[in-house]
Design a protein around this motif. Structure first.
Motif, PDB file in Angstrom:
ATOM      1  N   PRO A 170       1.034  -1.051   0.301  1.00 36.80           N
ATOM      2  CA  PRO A 170      -0.163   0.232   0.193  1.00 36.80           C
ATOM      3  C   PRO A 170       0.926   1.226   0.102  1.00 36.80           C
ATOM      4  O   PRO A 170       0.690   2.395  -0.859  1.00 36.80           O
ATOM      5  CB  PRO A 170      -0.906  -0.358   1.420  1.00 36.80           C
ATOM      6  CG  PRO A 170      -0.697  -1.705   1.253  1.00 36.80           C
ATOM      7  CD  PRO A 170       0.588  -2.012   0.747  1.00 36.80           C
ATOM      8  N   ALA A 171       2.336   1.245   0.658  1.00 34.40           N
ATOM      9  CA  ALA A 171       2.679   2.286   0.896  1.00 34.40           C
ATOM     10  C   ALA A 171       4.264   2.828  -0.589  1.00 34.40           C
ATOM     11  O   ALA A 171       3.052   4.536  -1.074  1.00 34.40           O
ATOM     12  CB  ALA A 171       3.706   1.877   1.908  1.00 34.40           C
ATOM     13  N   ILE A 172       3.907   1.689  -1.030  1.00 31.85           N
ATOM     14  CA  ILE A 172       4.484   1.358  -2.423  1.00 31.85           C
ATOM     15  C   ILE A 172       3.658   2.527  -3.523  1.00 31.85           C
ATOM     16  O   ILE A 172       4.570   3.363  -4.214  1.00 31.85           O
ATOM     17  CB  ILE A 172       5.144   0.064  -2.513  1.00 31.85           C
ATOM     18  CG1 ILE A 172       6.357  -0.266  -1.833  1.00 31.85           C
ATOM     19  CG2 ILE A 172       6.067   0.567  -4.057  1.00 31.85           C
ATOM     20  CD1 ILE A 172       7.149  -1.620  -2.003  1.00 31.85           C
ATOM     21  N   VAL A 173       3.094   1.320  -4.001  1.00 30.31           N
ATOM     22  CA  VAL A 173       2.021   2.378  -4.798  1.00 30.31           C
ATOM     23  C   VAL A 173       1.274   3.922  -4.064  1.00 30.31           C
ATOM     24  O   VAL A 173       1.261   4.216  -5.539  1.00 30.31           O
ATOM     25  CB  VAL A 173       1.339   1.107  -4.623  1.00 30.31           C
ATOM     26  CG1 VAL A 173      -0.034   1.505  -5.625  1.00 30.31           C
ATOM     27  CG2 VAL A 173       1.583  -0.096  -5.331  1.00 30.31           C
ATOM     28  N   ALA A 174       0.829   3.462  -3.493  1.00 32.77           N
ATOM     29  CA  ALA A 174       0.074   5.289  -3.168  1.00 32.77           C
ATOM     30  C   ALA A 174       1.867   5.901  -3.229  1.00 32.77           C
ATOM     31  O   ALA A 174       0.737   7.361  -3.860  1.00 32.77           O
ATOM     32  CB  ALA A 174       0.171   5.106  -1.224  1.00 32.77           C
ATOM     33  N   ALA A 175       2.630   5.663  -2.404  1.00 31.89           N
ATOM     34  CA  ALA A 175       3.596   6.560  -2.891  1.00 31.89           C
ATOM     35  C   ALA A 175       4.064   6.326  -4.745  1.00 31.89           C
ATOM     36  O   ALA A 175       4.715   7.456  -5.395  1.00 31.89           O
ATOM     37  CB  ALA A 175       5.457   6.268  -2.711  1.00 31.89           C
ATOM     38  N   MET A 176       3.932   5.913  -5.600  1.00 32.64           N
ATOM     39  CA  MET A 176       3.776   5.793  -6.974  1.00 32.64           C
ATOM     40  C   MET A 176       2.419   6.462  -7.814  1.00 32.64           C
ATOM     41  O   MET A 176       2.506   6.860  -9.122  1.00 32.64           O
ATOM     42  CB  MET A 176       3.768   4.254  -7.330  1.00 32.64           C
ATOM     43  CG  MET A 176       5.040   3.594  -7.633  1.00 32.64           C
ATOM     44  SD  MET A 176       4.835   1.464  -7.294  1.00 32.64           S
ATOM     45  CE  MET A 176       4.722   1.248  -9.246  1.00 32.64           C
ATOM     46  N   GLY A 177       1.961   6.757  -6.723  1.00 30.67           N
ATOM     47  CA  GLY A 177       0.595   7.674  -7.393  1.00 30.67           C
ATOM     48  C   GLY A 177      -0.969   7.160  -7.378  1.00 30.67           C
ATOM     49  O   GLY A 177      -1.614   6.465  -8.338  1.00 30.67           O
TER      50      GLY A 177
END
Length: 438
Positions: free
Chosen positions: A389-396
């Motif tokens: 979740p954090a990785i994909v959220a940071a990717m937009g």
């Protein structure tokens, strides 16, 4: 009362109690995933307001990061709990993990908020989350090992599938508890309302505790004790004789990120991008998990007939294919379509891999290192799930058009799991005593 349960194939018997082991595993996983899912839901919908109100636009990313911290503690817990699970027994370690998970979850419900103690609030949240992660590291590995070792040779996948079916039960219960919380007025929801689901975990823990305490060690482990085949340093023996299998399980376990994409990331995406209210998305989770209660045991039975690999690989590839379909349905505004795609994606896609992995991974290892191998391999692989979740959220990924990033991410991890599974041996016809022999 006899502990001997005959299998459906003549000559295949077990001195175990597979039904009781499966029930104990189901309830233990239900506790774990009740606790994990209410945390994931709160990380998406509550914690940005309660623990990170001064973080502005970064509040969601920081909140998702707390969700991921449990996965940092998991590898540590895997080594420690795996060691004792292979040394002193599955049951003792499983009793400990159950109580630790329950205590740490209850404690989260008691934490002060940011307005009360400032940045100490998220620090305490992370500490409690680390305890959850440490506990979870041993729960599924121990439960899967115990159930597999209690089961008849020809029904191992079916019985061990109940370990992961328990995760569906826990997620359903958590969502049903969390839905009324979201309906509360903000002044209640963000003060005491969100705490109630965390406190209620104590009830589930007590039920699981009283059932699990009556379960005995599996025959395979008891025989290893009698014949003095218990490893003094399970991790050392594991890395010496099964290091390839550990690497294989790590890569296969990336598939668990599909669950966090569905149960945590998609909730935030639906709310922030598609404008779907949190109650509707939680009902999507309930519906898909309810269907999985029925499909996962069926996938387990299928894997006992045709093998672990084809069922697992089907689950991985179908998850990759159906992720964009599900995410785009969230933007359609059609609730019926959302439910249909959620059920197809989760209950008839991902559920196949989810049901089979406890037997698929556990059967790669011999009895003396099974707990350690399963715990260490899965927990290192689950790091991907924790920080997805954090990785994909940071990717937009939770911004307009973010379904593309989420879908690409999911496809990559599913392909990695598929390739790793293709390299594994098929073990569904191998007797339990011969599993893990090089």
């Amino acid at each position: 009362m006899s502990h001997t349960v005959p299998s459906t194939t003549p000559g295949l018997t077990t001195g175990g109690t597979p039904k009781k082991a499966a029930l104990a595993s189901f309830l233990g996983s239900a506790v774990e995933y009740y606790d994990f899912f209410i945390f994931g839901s709160a990380a998406a919908l509550i914690f940005p307001h309660v623990f990170f109100p001064d973080a502005d636009t970064n509040a969601a990313i920081m909140s998702f990061a707390t969700f991921g911290f449990a996965y940092i503690a998991r590898p540590v817990g895997a080594v420690v709990l795996g060691h004792f699970g292979d040394r002193i027994g599955r049951r003792k370690v499983l009793m400990f993990t159950l109580l630790l998970m329950g205590a740490s979850t209850f404690a989260i419900g008691c934490l002060p908020d940011f307005k009360t103690v400032g940045w100490w609030a998220p620090v305490l949240l992370v500490l409690a989350r680390l305890c959850q992660g440490f506990s979870a590291a041993g729960e599924q590995a121990g439960a899967s090992s115990m159930t597999l070792e209690h089961a008849p040779d020809n029904r191992r996948s079916f019985f061990t599938s109940w370990t992961l079916t328990g995760t569906q039960g826990g997620q359903i219960l958590a969502a049903l508890v969390f839905i009324p919380v979201l309906a509360l007025p903000d002044d209640i929801k963000y003060t005491i309302g969100w705490r109630i689901p965390f406190w209620l975990s104590a009830v589930v823990v007590l039920i699981a505790f009283f059932i699990r305490r009556t379960l005995h060690e599996p025959p395979a482990f008891e025989e290893a004790q009698k014949t003095k085949q218990i490893s003094k340093l399970p991790v050392a023996d594991l890395l010496k004789s099964h290091w390839r299998d550990v690497l294989r399980v790590i890569a296969c376990a990336f598939i668990a990120a599909v669950s966090t994409v569905f149960g945590t990331l998609a909730i935030s995406y639906a709310k922030n991008v598609a404008g779907v209210d949190g109650t509707t998305t939680l009902w999507l989770v309930v519906g898909a998990n309810f269907m999985a209660l029925g499909t996962q045991p069926l996938f387990g039975m299928l894997a006992d007939k045709i093998g672990r690999k084809p069922v697992f690989i089907y689950g991985a590839l179908s998850s990759a294919a159906l992720t964009p379909v599900f995410l785009l349905s969230l933007e359609s505004g059609n609730v019926a379509l959302m439910f249909l795609t959620a059920i197809a994606f989760f209950s008839f896609g991902y559920a196949a891999a989810n049901a089979v992995w406890p037997s698929f991974y556990a059967e790669m290892f011999s009895t003396n290192v099974r707990f350690s191998g399963l715990a260490i391999g899965t927990q290192l692989g689950f790091l991907m799930a924790g920080f997805a979740p954090a990785i994909v959220a940071a990717m937009g990924g939770i911004q307009p058009g973010g379904w593309v990033q989420i879908s690409i991410f999911t496809a990559i991890i599913c392909l990695i799991a598929t390739v790793a599974a293709l390299t594994a041996k098929e073990t569904f016809r191998v007797p339990t005593k011969q599993l893990g022999q090089q």
